[in-house]
Every structure is written in structure tokens, then in C-alpha cells.
Design a protein around this motif. Structure first.
Motif, short mmCIF file in Angstrom:
data_model
loop_
_atom_site.label_atom_id
_atom_site.label_comp_id
_atom_site.label_asym_id
_atom_site.label_seq_id
_atom_site.Cartn_x
_atom_site.Cartn_y
_atom_site.Cartn_z
N ASP A 7 -14.26 12.41 3.03
CA ASP A 7 -13.42 12.16 1.85
C ASP A 7 -13.31 10.66 1.60
O ASP A 7 -13.37 10.20 0.46
CB ASP A 7 -12.05 12.83 1.98
CG ASP A 7 -11.25 12.35 3.18
OD1 ASP A 7 -11.83 11.67 4.05
OD2 ASP A 7 -10.05 12.66 3.24
N TRP A 8 -13.18 9.90 2.66
CA TRP A 8 -13.09 8.44 2.52
C TRP A 8 -14.37 7.90 1.91
O TRP A 8 -14.35 7.00 1.07
CB TRP A 8 -12.84 7.85 3.91
CG TRP A 8 -12.15 6.52 3.93
CD1 TRP A 8 -10.82 6.29 3.94
CD2 TRP A 8 -12.78 5.24 3.97
NE1 TRP A 8 -10.57 4.94 3.97
CE2 TRP A 8 -11.76 4.27 3.99
CE3 TRP A 8 -14.11 4.80 3.98
CZ2 TRP A 8 -12.01 2.90 4.03
CZ3 TRP A 8 -14.36 3.43 4.02
CH2 TRP A 8 -13.33 2.51 4.04
N LEU A 54 -16.61 7.29 9.53
CA LEU A 54 -15.88 7.42 8.28
C LEU A 54 -15.84 8.88 7.85
O LEU A 54 -16.86 9.58 7.90
CB LEU A 54 -16.55 6.58 7.19
CG LEU A 54 -16.57 5.06 7.46
CD1 LEU A 54 -17.36 4.34 6.36
CD2 LEU A 54 -15.15 4.50 7.55
N THR A 55 -14.67 9.32 7.45
CA THR A 55 -14.55 10.70 7.00
C THR A 55 -15.26 10.88 5.66
O THR A 55 -15.38 9.94 4.88
CB THR A 55 -13.07 11.09 6.84
OG1 THR A 55 -12.46 10.19 5.92
CG2 THR A 55 -12.34 11.00 8.18
N SER A 115 -8.87 6.11 7.46
CA SER A 115 -9.58 6.84 8.51
C SER A 115 -8.94 6.76 9.87
O SER A 115 -9.07 7.69 10.67
CB SER A 115 -11.03 6.35 8.59
OG SER A 115 -11.08 5.00 8.97
N ARG A 168 -1.50 9.98 4.75
CA ARG A 168 -1.66 9.80 6.20
C ARG A 168 -0.49 8.99 6.75
O ARG A 168 0.22 8.31 6.02
CB ARG A 168 -2.98 9.12 6.52
CG ARG A 168 -4.19 10.01 6.18
CD ARG A 168 -5.47 9.29 6.50
NE ARG A 168 -6.63 10.08 6.14
CZ ARG A 168 -7.26 10.92 6.96
NH1 ARG A 168 -6.83 11.07 8.18
NH2 ARG A 168 -8.31 11.59 6.56
N HIS A 187 -17.67 13.69 9.46
CA HIS A 187 -17.79 12.24 9.46
C HIS A 187 -19.24 11.83 9.31
O HIS A 187 -20.16 12.59 9.63
CB HIS A 187 -17.29 11.64 10.80
CG HIS A 187 -15.83 11.84 11.06
ND1 HIS A 187 -15.29 13.04 11.48
CD2 HIS A 187 -14.80 10.97 11.00
CE1 HIS A 187 -13.99 12.91 11.64
NE2 HIS A 187 -13.66 11.66 11.37
N ALA A 245 -12.88 11.32 16.41
CA ALA A 245 -14.04 10.62 15.86
C ALA A 245 -13.65 9.43 15.02
O ALA A 245 -14.39 8.45 14.91
CB ALA A 245 -14.89 11.58 15.04
N SER A 246 -12.47 9.49 14.43
CA SER A 246 -11.99 8.36 13.63
C SER A 246 -11.10 7.42 14.44
O SER A 246 -10.53 6.48 13.89
CB SER A 246 -11.22 8.86 12.41
OG SER A 246 -12.08 9.53 11.52
#
Lengths: 94, 271
Positions: A57-58, A54-55, B58, B37, A4, B79-80
Motif C-alpha cells: 500500500d505504501w 515497503l508495504t 511502514s 498507524r 512487501h 518485515a517492516s
């Protein structure tokens, strides 16, 4: 392993960027109302800034990278470290 | 037919009185995916208490195929702040916090390290704050609070500093391992230690509550969340396989059946 990146910004900037990404990705749809939660639902730090993780990939899906990159250069979004992000988490007594 | 298959095919929690909500990750027909997802985990109880997250990407948990015993699970990243919420459910789970003898069972895995030193929420609707109303159930390994691999259940009654129940049982959950947990809740029980009891993998029930304040009859402060506390607090790092809530206490025989069904299905050895 980095999974992230973490950012902080004002509610107004966050909402403007959320609206722009929603528009670019065609949201809302029946399954997806928005790309990220509204600012009111997000954690805020002690300076009143929205913080978000935010990841990676995102972050690779346009227009997110170009938009965030530009916002950082403009000084309206700040990249923060993970510890700063977690300090903004709600503090339950449990 | 193997015992595992037999239990799978014959056991139906809907036959047990009091089932209010049932989430089964192995049943892909109960899962709605949004770009890979999970946007909805449908309630199989018939009460339509579906858990949803219609925000893309996310904050939605992942659907991990074949993660346990060949079955699919929901994977949550703390974390998300990944979570699902049962919309408009502040009144739907009152039995968990208002003193009604009730029960819930879950198969889950907490943490991705041997010593998480963190707290991860299985489900909740109080935010974990005493001034709110509702319930939380979490894995708690925060060394700063003298917690180690604990099951922690809290019932809030809307009075600052006065929980109705705090039942913290240390050294009961092994991180990174799938466990079957069962909880008996009875927040108005005159015997404090009986207000919240937990059993892991069929071991003897344990309770650590010492509080005696009366529970609230009001609605929960937040809608029920899976993977967080109602207000996104203490998000889960881990997996949820199956979860079922009952608004009354099933008989010992029925609980035994539930435990064996969950254990056999998810490959967890239960006593």
C-alpha cells in the motif's frame, strides 16, 4: 501472499528519496517527522547498502512508485528478495 | 455485574507500588494515530514514558480494532521492522537489568504461523548483545538454535560473551495464541535460577538461567523499544495488548490481582 517488496540502495540515494517524499507529503508535521527512518537507523547489508521493506500500500502512494521505478531503471536502487533483506538484520547473540 | 466487567472497572495498576510504565491498547485515548498507524502509545502510569514512532507508515505498528475480546490491540509486522521507542529512556528502565528485584507483565500474541521458526521481540533495550547493557524479552522459536516456542530473557552487562542472565524456557508459549506472561527479574540474585522467572497464563514460574556474573549498574545501551530490541533487532510479528513494568516486586497477592485482571480483560484463561 505478497505483502512487501524489498529494496537496497546507497545512503545518499536513500536520503535523497526520503527528502523528496517528505517534501511531497508535507512532512515534518507534529505527529510525523519523516516518511521512513533516516539511513543511519536502517539495516545495512554487507555491501553497506540500506535495505528496506515497503508495504504494497505504501508503494502505491505517489510519488513513491514513480520515484522507485525511475531509480531502478537508473540503477541506483536494486530490488532484492526477502531472504537478502533478512540477512542484513542485526545479529544479536540472544 | 459480570466478573470481567467488575475487574475492568475496579482494578488500577497505579495502586500497586512500583509501577513505572503501563501501556494499554484497549484504551484508545492512550493511542495517537497517524494515517491509521500508531505514532504514540501513551504511558498510563503517570511517568510519561510514552512509546513513539514519528516515522510515517511502514515502521509504525497498526491499531487493530476489536482483535481480542472485543478490544483493540497493536499489531506489529516484522518485515517492516515495526516498533515503538520510549525516547531518551536509556536510564529509565535500569531496574530491569541492574539487579533490582522487579516485575513486568504483558498480554501478547507471537507469530502468524503454527511454526514461526523465528524470534520475535516483545521489548528490549540491549539489542540482545552481551557487549551492550540492558535487557531483552522475546519469543524464540529458532530451530537452528534448538529453541522451540520458548520464552527467552537476556540481561546484558556490557561484557562481550558474559551475559548476567540468559533464561531460555522451551515449549512454554503457543504461537498465534494470546498469552499472559509475567516475569520476575533479579539479576544479582546469588541463586542463578532465580534471576529470571517466567509464568505463562498463571502457570508455575520457571527459570533456566545458570549464569552468575554481576549485572551492570550503568544505563542501557539503547532506549526501550516495544516490538524490537532497542536497535530494531528481532522485530515482532504479532500483537501487544497490554504491558506493565514495576521497579519492585509486587506481593504475591498483587501479582495474582494483575494476572486475573489481564486474563479477564483479554479473554485469556489464567490459573
Amino acid at each position: 501472499m505478497t505483502t512487501h517488496r524489498f529494496f537496497a540502495t546507497s545512503d545518499a540515494t536513500y536520503e535523497a528519496m526520503r527528502a523528496a517524499v517528505d517534501s511531497a507529503w508535507g512532512y515534518p508535521t507534529p505527529q510525523t517527522l519523516t516518511c521512513v527512518p533516516p539511513a543511519v537507523e536502517q539495516w545495512h547489508d554487507d555491501e553497506g547498502r540500506v535495505v528496506i521493506a515497503l508495504t504494497l500500500d505504501w508503494l502505491a502512494w505517489e510519488p513513491v512508485p514513480s520515484m522507485i521505478g525511475g531509480a531502478i531503471v537508473a540503477g541506483v536502487v536494486t530490488e532484492i528478495d526477502e531472504a537478502t533483506f533478512w540477512r542484513a538484520a542485526p545479529m544479536p547473540e540472544m | 455485574m459480570a466478573l470481567r466487567s467488575y475487574l475492568h472497572s475496579t482494578f488500577d495498576p497505579r495502586r500497586i507500588p512500583g509501577l513505572q510504565a503501563w501501556y494499554d491498547a484497549a484504551d484508545s485515548s492512550s493511542i495517537t494515530l497517524d494515517a491509521g498507524r500508531v505514532s504514540q502509545w501513551s504511558d498510563k502510569s503517570g511517568n510519561a514514558r510514552h512509546a513513539t514512532n514519528t516515522t510515517s507508515g511502514s515502521t509504525q505498528p497498526s491499531y487493530t480494532v476489536g482483535a481480542r475480546n472485543g478490544l483493540n490491540v497493536l499489531t506489529f509486522a516484522a518485515a517492516s521492522v515495526q516498533r515503538l521507542t520510549v525516547p531518551s529512556s536509556t536510564a529509565a528502565f535500569n531496574y530491569l537489568h541492574n539487579g533490582t528485584p522487579s516485575y513486568f507483565a504483558a498480554v501478547s500474541r507471537f507469530g502468524t504461523t503454527a511454526n514461526p521458526n523465528a524470534a520475535y521481540m516483545l521489548c528490549g533495550n540491549s539489542g540482545g548483545a552481551s557487549a551492550n547493557t540492558g535487557f531483552v524479552c522475546l519469543y524464540d522459536d529458532r530451530s537452528s538454535a534448538s529453541r522451540n516456542n520458548a520464552s527467552n530473557v537476556g540481561i546484558s552487562r556490557g561484557v562481550l560473551g558474559q551475559f548476567a542472565v540468559v533464561s531460555l524456557v522451551n515449549d512454554i508459549i503457543v504461537p498465534q495464541e494470546f498469552v499472559v506472561q509475567e516475569h520476575l527479574l533479579s539479576a544479582a540474585n546469588a541463586t542463578a535460577s532465580q534471576r529470571s522467572l517466567v509464568s505463562i497464563d498463571g502457570a508455575t514460574y520457571q527459570g533456566a538461567n545458570t549464569l552468575t556474573s554481576a549485572p551492570s549498574a550503568g544505563n542501557a545501551t539503547y532506549s526501550m523499544q516495544l516490538g524490537a530490541a532497542g536497535d530494531n533487532a528481532l522485530p515482532l510479528q504479532g500483537d501487544i495488548c497490554e504491558l506493565m513494568f514495576f521497579s519492585q516486586l509486587p506481593t504475591a497477592a498483587a501479582r495474582d490481582m494483575i494476572r486475573r485482571y489481564l486474563g479477564a480483560k483479554w479473554g485469556v484463561t489464567v490459573a
